[in-house]
Write an enzyme that holds these catalytic residues in place. Structure first.
Site, PDB file in Angstrom:
ATOM      1  N   GLN A   1      42.938  37.030  24.749  1.00 31.27           N
ATOM      2  CA  GLN A   1      41.862  38.067  25.242  1.00 31.27           C
ATOM      3  C   GLN A   1      40.615  37.492  25.080  1.00 31.27           C
ATOM      4  O   GLN A   1      40.045  36.998  24.013  1.00 31.27           O
ATOM      5  CB  GLN A   1      42.033  39.527  24.986  1.00 31.27           C
ATOM      6  CG  GLN A   1      41.515  40.183  25.753  1.00 31.27           C
ATOM      7  CD  GLN A   1      41.861  40.508  27.350  1.00 31.27           C
ATOM      8  OE1 GLN A   1      43.174  40.581  27.532  1.00 31.27           O
ATOM      9  NE2 GLN A   1      40.862  40.843  28.255  1.00 31.27           N
TER      10      GLN A   1
ATOM     11  N   LYS B   1      48.145  46.023  30.058  1.00 26.60           N
ATOM     12  CA  LYS B   1      48.840  44.916  30.241  1.00 26.60           C
ATOM     13  C   LYS B   1      50.064  45.310  29.573  1.00 26.60           C
ATOM     14  O   LYS B   1      51.159  44.948  29.959  1.00 26.60           O
ATOM     15  CB  LYS B   1      48.216  43.641  29.743  1.00 26.60           C
ATOM     16  CG  LYS B   1      47.062  42.827  30.749  1.00 26.60           C
ATOM     17  CD  LYS B   1      46.268  42.093  29.647  1.00 26.60           C
ATOM     18  CE  LYS B   1      45.168  41.509  30.604  1.00 26.60           C
ATOM     19  NZ  LYS B   1      44.310  40.374  29.951  1.00 26.60           N
TER      20      LYS B   1
ATOM     21  N   ASP C   1      47.539  32.459  31.325  1.00 26.72           N
ATOM     22  CA  ASP C   1      46.293  32.694  32.028  1.00 26.72           C
ATOM     23  C   ASP C   1      45.552  31.122  32.836  1.00 26.72           C
ATOM     24  O   ASP C   1      44.725  31.460  33.485  1.00 26.72           O
ATOM     25  CB  ASP C   1      45.178  32.759  30.804  1.00 26.72           C
ATOM     26  CG  ASP C   1      44.755  34.312  30.651  1.00 26.72           C
ATOM     27  OD1 ASP C   1      44.788  35.087  31.791  1.00 26.72           O
ATOM     28  OD2 ASP C   1      44.375  34.553  29.573  1.00 26.72           O
TER      29      ASP C   1
HETATM   30  N1  GUN Z   1      38.967  38.999  30.025  1.00 27.03           N
HETATM   31  C1  GUN Z   1      38.661  39.542  31.154  1.00 27.03           C
HETATM   32  N2  GUN Z   1      39.651  38.992  32.389  1.00 27.03           N
HETATM   33  C2  GUN Z   1      40.643  38.313  31.397  1.00 27.03           C
HETATM   34  C3  GUN Z   1      41.917  37.449  31.770  1.00 27.03           C
HETATM   35  O1  GUN Z   1      42.367  37.580  32.924  1.00 27.03           O
HETATM   36  N3  GUN Z   1      42.602  36.819  30.855  1.00 27.03           N
HETATM   37  C4  GUN Z   1      41.928  36.774  29.430  1.00 27.03           C
HETATM   38  N4  GUN Z   1      42.625  36.171  28.576  1.00 27.03           N
HETATM   39  N5  GUN Z   1      40.790  37.338  29.109  1.00 27.03           N
HETATM   40  C5  GUN Z   1      40.081  38.250  30.001  1.00 27.03           C
END
Ligand code: GUN
Length: 278
Positions: free
Chosen positions: A93, A49, A116
């Protein structure tokens, strides 16, 4: 293989478009990411990311708390980021370490910074078809279907997996496109009865090789959201080798939905910036 949906290439196209927009508008959106603990997979996702953000011209702020931190201190940090006018997106996350109240932490995020799409207002607005921030993986799935000209109107779409992050938001996005949606999960009886009927099958459970060739019909479109570690390799939830011979289109793992998720995160950060600055 010509029936493989190349998520890497599709994500490059999307990322290029986003970078161009950021350049043309002369803006510098900013994403803040919080990781609690040191989950190895999470660290890999965050690295991806960060790189994608910086390549596109999005500022990336990363805070890594030890898993011994108190929930209240995490909440305090989120509140600080909520009040920081220079921060446009906040992402905690997942998964959080045991003992942390995920709902309380996520719902501390200001909904307009919730890239998200997991806070109550964003979830509700998605159901009601109001403007909102939508979770990145479901968005990535929809973008991929669009880029490969897969029509959804009146089609039987079966989703396997009912997570808040993927399965549930996908129901809404697919309904908005006039698909007929069925959703299977760990307590479903005879999943095959549903997957066999699917024109489009989307699998997001985290169970390696769950879907075998006898469970799908000819010419099905298969989207594999699963990412499972097998030794040093990553594999999906779908038996790719056997199903790719039957499917009209199929995503690989890796290189399918994963890169699209990251591209859609960039899209959401720019969208959040725009919502905050109009
Ligand atoms: N863990 C796995 N995929 C994601 C996601 O798209 N967002 C977040 N915050 N955590 C994750």
């Amino acid at each position: 293989m010509c029936n493989v949906m190349d998520g890497k290439e599709a994500s490059m196209i999307l990322k290029k478009r986003i970078k161009k927009k950021i350049n043309q508008d002369g803006i510098t959106p900013c994403l803040a990411v919080i990781l609690v603990g040191d989950n190895e997979a999470s660290k890999v996702y965050i690295r991806n990311k960060k790189k994608a953000c910086e390549d596109a011209g999005i500022k990336f702020i990363f805070t890594n708390f030890p898993d011994t931190i108190s929930e209240d201190l995490v909440i305090e940090e989120i509140k600080k980021l909520n009040n920081d006018k220079d921060v446009n997106g906040i992402l905690v996350q997942l998964p959080l370490p045991k003992g942390f109240d995920e709902g309380r932490i996520i719902n501390t995020i200001d909904p307009v910074k919730d890239v998200d799409g997991l806070t109550y207002p964003n979830v509700g607005n998605l159901v009601l078809e109001n403007e909102c921030l939508v979770p990145c993986t479901p968005l990535g799935v929809m973008e991929l279907l669009k880029m490969y000209n897969v029509s959804l109107k009146g089609k039987n779409v079966c989703i396997v997996g009912r997570s808040n992050l993927v399965g549930k938001p996908l129901i809404q996005l697919l309904l908005q496109r006039d698909a007929t949606v069925s959703i299977c999960h760990s307590k479903s009886i005879n999943i095959k009865d549903y997957t066999k009927m699917a024109d489009i099958l989307i699998v997001a459970v985290g169970h390696p090789n769950l879907i075998t060739k006898d469970m799908v019909k000819d010419k099905v479109v298969v989207i594999d959201v699963g990412i499972n570690k097998e030794g040093n390799a990553l594999i999906g939830d779908v038996c790719f080798d056997e199903i790719s011979k039957k499917a009209s289109l199929i995503t690989p793992v890796p290189g399918g939905v994963g890169p699209m998720t990251v591209a859609c995160l960039l899209k959401n950060v720019v969208k959040a910036y725009e919502i905050q600055n109009r």
